[in-house]
Design an enzyme around this catalytic site. Structure first.
Site, mmCIF file in Angstrom:
data_model
loop_
_atom_site.group_PDB
_atom_site.id
_atom_site.type_symbol
_atom_site.label_atom_id
_atom_site.label_comp_id
_atom_site.label_asym_id
_atom_site.label_seq_id
_atom_site.Cartn_x
_atom_site.Cartn_y
_atom_site.Cartn_z
ATOM 1 N N HIS A 253 0.852 -1.198 0.000
ATOM 2 C CA HIS A 253 0.000 0.000 0.000
ATOM 3 C C HIS A 253 0.877 1.233 0.000
ATOM 4 C CE1 HIS A 253 -3.243 2.759 1.066
ATOM 5 N NE2 HIS A 253 -4.048 1.815 0.622
ATOM 6 N N GLU A 308 -7.867 -5.302 -0.445
ATOM 7 C CA GLU A 308 -8.360 -6.035 -1.604
ATOM 8 C C GLU A 308 -8.282 -7.547 -1.443
ATOM 9 O OE1 GLU A 308 -10.028 -3.941 -2.931
ATOM 10 O OE2 GLU A 308 -9.137 -3.183 -4.765
HETATM 11 N N1 ACO Z 1 4.080 -7.583 -4.558
HETATM 12 C C1 ACO Z 1 5.415 -7.592 -4.736
HETATM 13 N N2 ACO Z 1 6.205 -6.512 -4.613
HETATM 14 C C2 ACO Z 1 5.596 -5.359 -4.305
HETATM 15 C C3 ACO Z 1 4.210 -5.258 -4.102
HETATM 16 C C4 ACO Z 1 3.449 -6.430 -4.246
HETATM 17 N N3 ACO Z 1 2.138 -6.434 -4.065
HETATM 18 N N4 ACO Z 1 3.889 -3.974 -3.825
HETATM 19 C C5 ACO Z 1 5.031 -3.292 -3.839
HETATM 20 N N5 ACO Z 1 6.061 -4.120 -4.130
HETATM 21 C C6 ACO Z 1 7.468 -3.772 -4.202
HETATM 22 C C7 ACO Z 1 7.794 -3.021 -5.475
HETATM 23 O O1 ACO Z 1 8.134 -3.890 -6.526
HETATM 24 C C8 ACO Z 1 8.949 -2.176 -5.013
HETATM 25 O O2 ACO Z 1 10.097 -2.967 -4.981
HETATM 26 P P1 ACO Z 1 11.538 -2.364 -5.406
HETATM 27 O O3 ACO Z 1 11.796 -1.226 -4.443
HETATM 28 O O4 ACO Z 1 12.444 -3.524 -5.271
HETATM 29 O O5 ACO Z 1 11.344 -1.889 -6.814
HETATM 30 C C9 ACO Z 1 8.596 -1.838 -3.568
HETATM 31 O O6 ACO Z 1 7.744 -2.880 -3.137
HETATM 32 C C10 ACO Z 1 7.884 -0.531 -3.398
HETATM 33 O O7 ACO Z 1 6.864 -0.454 -4.344
HETATM 34 P P2 ACO Z 1 6.180 0.877 -4.815
HETATM 35 O O8 ACO Z 1 5.738 0.690 -6.228
HETATM 36 O O9 ACO Z 1 6.988 2.076 -4.490
HETATM 37 O O10 ACO Z 1 4.937 0.922 -3.871
HETATM 38 P P3 ACO Z 1 3.687 1.843 -4.079
HETATM 39 O O11 ACO Z 1 3.478 2.551 -2.824
HETATM 40 O O12 ACO Z 1 3.788 2.685 -5.287
HETATM 41 O O13 ACO Z 1 2.608 0.727 -4.384
HETATM 42 C C11 ACO Z 1 0.655 -0.481 -4.611
HETATM 43 C C12 ACO Z 1 1.394 0.583 -3.782
HETATM 44 C C13 ACO Z 1 0.404 0.070 -6.011
HETATM 45 C C14 ACO Z 1 -0.686 -0.797 -3.959
HETATM 46 C C15 ACO Z 1 1.547 -1.750 -4.701
HETATM 47 O O14 ACO Z 1 1.843 -2.224 -3.403
HETATM 48 C C16 ACO Z 1 0.923 -2.855 -5.548
HETATM 49 O O15 ACO Z 1 1.097 -2.859 -6.766
HETATM 50 N N6 ACO Z 1 0.195 -3.815 -4.900
HETATM 51 C C17 ACO Z 1 -0.446 -4.885 -5.662
HETATM 52 C C18 ACO Z 1 -1.789 -4.418 -6.230
HETATM 53 C C19 ACO Z 1 -2.822 -4.204 -5.156
HETATM 54 O O16 ACO Z 1 -2.929 -4.953 -4.198
HETATM 55 N N7 ACO Z 1 -3.631 -3.137 -5.349
HETATM 56 C C20 ACO Z 1 -4.688 -2.743 -4.403
HETATM 57 C C21 ACO Z 1 -4.223 -1.614 -3.544
HETATM 58 S S1 ACO Z 1 -5.407 -1.230 -2.263
HETATM 59 C C22 ACO Z 1 -6.473 -0.139 -3.000
HETATM 60 O O17 ACO Z 1 -6.101 0.669 -3.807
HETATM 61 C C23 ACO Z 1 -7.922 -0.165 -2.639
#
Ligand code: ACO
Length: 367
Positions: A253, A308
């Site tokens: 998140h 989610e």
């Molecule tokens: N699985 C694996 N790795 C992840 C995940 C995940 N679900 N989420 C983040 N990471 C990793 C990224 O690859 C990144 O790694 P790196 O630094 O080695 O490149 C690191 O964690 C940080 O990621 P960011 O992209 O900076 O995190 P951000 O805050 O932008 O992402 C998000 C938030 C978009 C929700 C992300 O965690 C994600 O894609 N989750 C999966 C999709 C999901 O569950 N969406 C629903 C969100 S809840 C809602 O909106 C109601």
């Protein structure tokens, strides 16, 4: 990772875009306050109509009560049902997610009804009609005397839902009705800040919701659980997905650095649905291993369960087809979008950020 080009934070992380009296997300402590109450307390005590009344009162500065909201949503569902042929006219052959977008865009003001109620009431009717159409069946007429949760479930399925099912959907609607400056709410506020109407603002909000990084994640969560299939396959499947650089849907998140408080509220709601079957124990085993694997992969960045993951299990246990999960999210979040759009309009302030230009300039020496 906070992606930066030069010194510009990309993604507006941590930048307040508005002042709001509607909801507050404390990502460090895993706390969500909606209209002055903690989400777990609200989910335990309030109906969707009661929370919506609080949001609309706070946004408009005019008192609105639960009874009024219930009555207005009932009328709004009937009005939307009368317009279903027009609302669905643009979407034959489209998916439920896309058909919902087209139908929301076709909404318009109804005589004697607040725009807020017209929109929130219509979202439930549209979702129901699209699900029935996908099954080759005619839409089910709303019951204006029923609660919004009960009527939403009736229109989505065939036959009267059980009380415990209605209670579970009501808990879901309350839990996700608003959540600070998330991407869809921001989109709705940007549109409302131009003094465009609430119909335009909510259409924008829904479009932002459909992506898998926001409200489009629950369907992929179920796909992930199906693909894993058995307990023995959890570890190899998850390890392989992470090794390929895939994101595990339902985890991570932008704001929460601890577990999303909504995850526990929804998990408890699923447990109260006695015959949720074997889905919850298996999903809990997958969740536990995903958290462990994500801790190993990103030891410095907490990636925990988000709303989610259990949304997917809850809506599936309610026999709602997975293609309708994002529209059902919108049924709930439309309460928050309408409130935020109204609150934003009242400020009279256009949201107009700047960008950091990194392209060529006319005076720069040519290569
Ligand atoms: N699985 C694996 N790795 C992840 C995940 C995940 N679900 N989420 C983040 N990471 C990793 C990224 O690859 C990144 O790694 P790196 O630094 O080695 O490149 C690191 O964690 C940080 O990621 P960011 O992209 O900076 O995190 P951000 O805050 O932008 O992402 C998000 C938030 C978009 C929700 C992300 O965690 C994600 O894609 N989750 C999966 C999709 C999901 O569950 N969406 C629903 C969100 S809840 C809602 O909106 C109601």
């Amino acid at each position: 990772m906070n992606i930066q080009l030069g010194r510009t934070p990309i993604g507006l992380d941590g930048i307040p875009a508005a002042e709001t009296a509607l909801s507050h997300v404390d990502g460090e402590h895993g706390e969500l306050i909606i209209a002055g109450e903690r989400v777990a307390d609200l989910a335990a005590a309030a109906s969707f109509e009661a929370v919506t009344a609080r949001l609309w009162s706070a946004a408009s500065g005019q008192p609105v009560d639960e009874v009024e909201v219930r009555q207005q949503l009932g009328v709004a569902r009937e009005r939307a049902f009368a317009r279903i042929p027009e609302l669905l006219a643009a979407s034959p052959g489209m998916s439920i997610i896309d058909g919902f977008r087209a139908a929301v865009a076709a909404l318009r003001a109804e005589d004697g009804l607040a725009h807020e109620a017209t929109i929130v009431g219509a979202c439930a009717v549209i979702a129901g009609a699209l699900v029935q159409r996908a099954n080759g069946a005619p839409p089910i007429a709303p019951d204006p005397t029923a609660s919004h949760a009960a009527d939403t479930l009736r229109m989505l399925r065939v036959g009267a839902p059980e009380r415990r099912e209605v209670a579970a959907l009501d808990t879901y609607l309350v839990t996700v009705c608003d959540h600070g400056m998330n991407a869809s709410t921001f989109a709705a506020r940007v549109v409302a800040s131009t003094q465009a109407d609430l119909f335009a603002a909510v259409t924008a909000g829904y479009c932002a919701l459909t992506g898998p990084l926001h409200g489009g994640a629950p369907e992929p969560v179920l796909e992930m659980l199906t693909a894993i299939g058995t307990r023995e396959r959890i570890k190899p499947w998850v390890d392989d997905a992470l090794a390929r650089g895939a994101r595990l849907m339902g985890f991570g998140h932008r704001i929460y650095r601890v577990r999303d408080p909504r995850a526990d509220v929804l998990k408890a709601a699923i447990e109260r649905l006695a015959d949720a079957g074997t889905a919850l124990p298996f999903a809990s085993a997958v969740e536990a291993y995903c958290r462990e694997a994500l801790r190993r992969k990103n030891p410095d960045r907490v990636l925990d369960t988000n709303v989610e993951f259990f949304t997917a299990i809850l809506l599936d246990a309610l026999k709602i087809p997975r293609q309708a999960f994002t529209p059902i999210f919108a049924v709930a979040r439309s309460a928050g979008w309408t409130a935020h759009a109204r609150e934003q309009q009242r400020t009279g302030r256009l949201i107009r950020p700047s960008s950091a230009y990194i392209g060529p300039t006319p005076d720069a020496p040519k290569a």
